[in-house]
Write an enzyme that holds these catalytic residues in place. Sequence first.
Site, mmCIF file in Angstrom:
data_model
loop_
_atom_site.group_PDB
_atom_site.id
_atom_site.type_symbol
_atom_site.label_atom_id
_atom_site.label_comp_id
_atom_site.label_asym_id
_atom_site.label_seq_id
_atom_site.Cartn_x
_atom_site.Cartn_y
_atom_site.Cartn_z
ATOM 1 N N ILE A 13 7.253 -67.073 38.593
ATOM 2 C CA ILE A 13 8.129 -67.507 37.500
ATOM 3 C C ILE A 13 8.360 -66.302 36.597
ATOM 4 C CG2 ILE A 13 8.457 -69.068 35.539
ATOM 5 C CD1 ILE A 13 6.822 -71.146 36.972
ATOM 6 N N HIS A 14 9.414 -65.557 36.908
ATOM 7 C CA HIS A 14 9.807 -64.403 36.103
ATOM 8 C C HIS A 14 10.955 -64.835 35.191
ATOM 9 C CE1 HIS A 14 13.426 -63.689 38.558
ATOM 10 N NE2 HIS A 14 12.681 -64.168 39.532
ATOM 11 N N ALA A 15 11.711 -63.898 34.679
ATOM 12 C CA ALA A 15 12.719 -64.184 33.651
ATOM 13 C C ALA A 15 13.742 -65.248 34.047
ATOM 14 C CB ALA A 15 13.432 -62.893 33.248
#
Length: 90
Positions: A13-15
């Site tokens: 779960i990145h940007a």
Amino acid sequence: MKRMYKITTTEGIHARPAALLVAAVTPFESNVELTHNNRTVNLKSIMGVMSLGVTPGSIVEITADGADAATLLQTVTELIVSKKIGEESL
């Protein structure tokens, strides 16, 4: 109410996924939290979500409490599955 998810996207779960999740839950009245590795943050806070550093293969728990909690969790589940962020885990 709570649901568990296994994160399957190669970046965790990145940007981008964080922004999608925050945008999906912000209109709801219910309180909603994301828990990963015994740390819990408000799912309506992109900085909080990104601070967890959720990696691929991680199991996360999303908890919602309020009048529209069931609808909120259904929306989150549909988003996670349709955007290939992860899958519901039992």
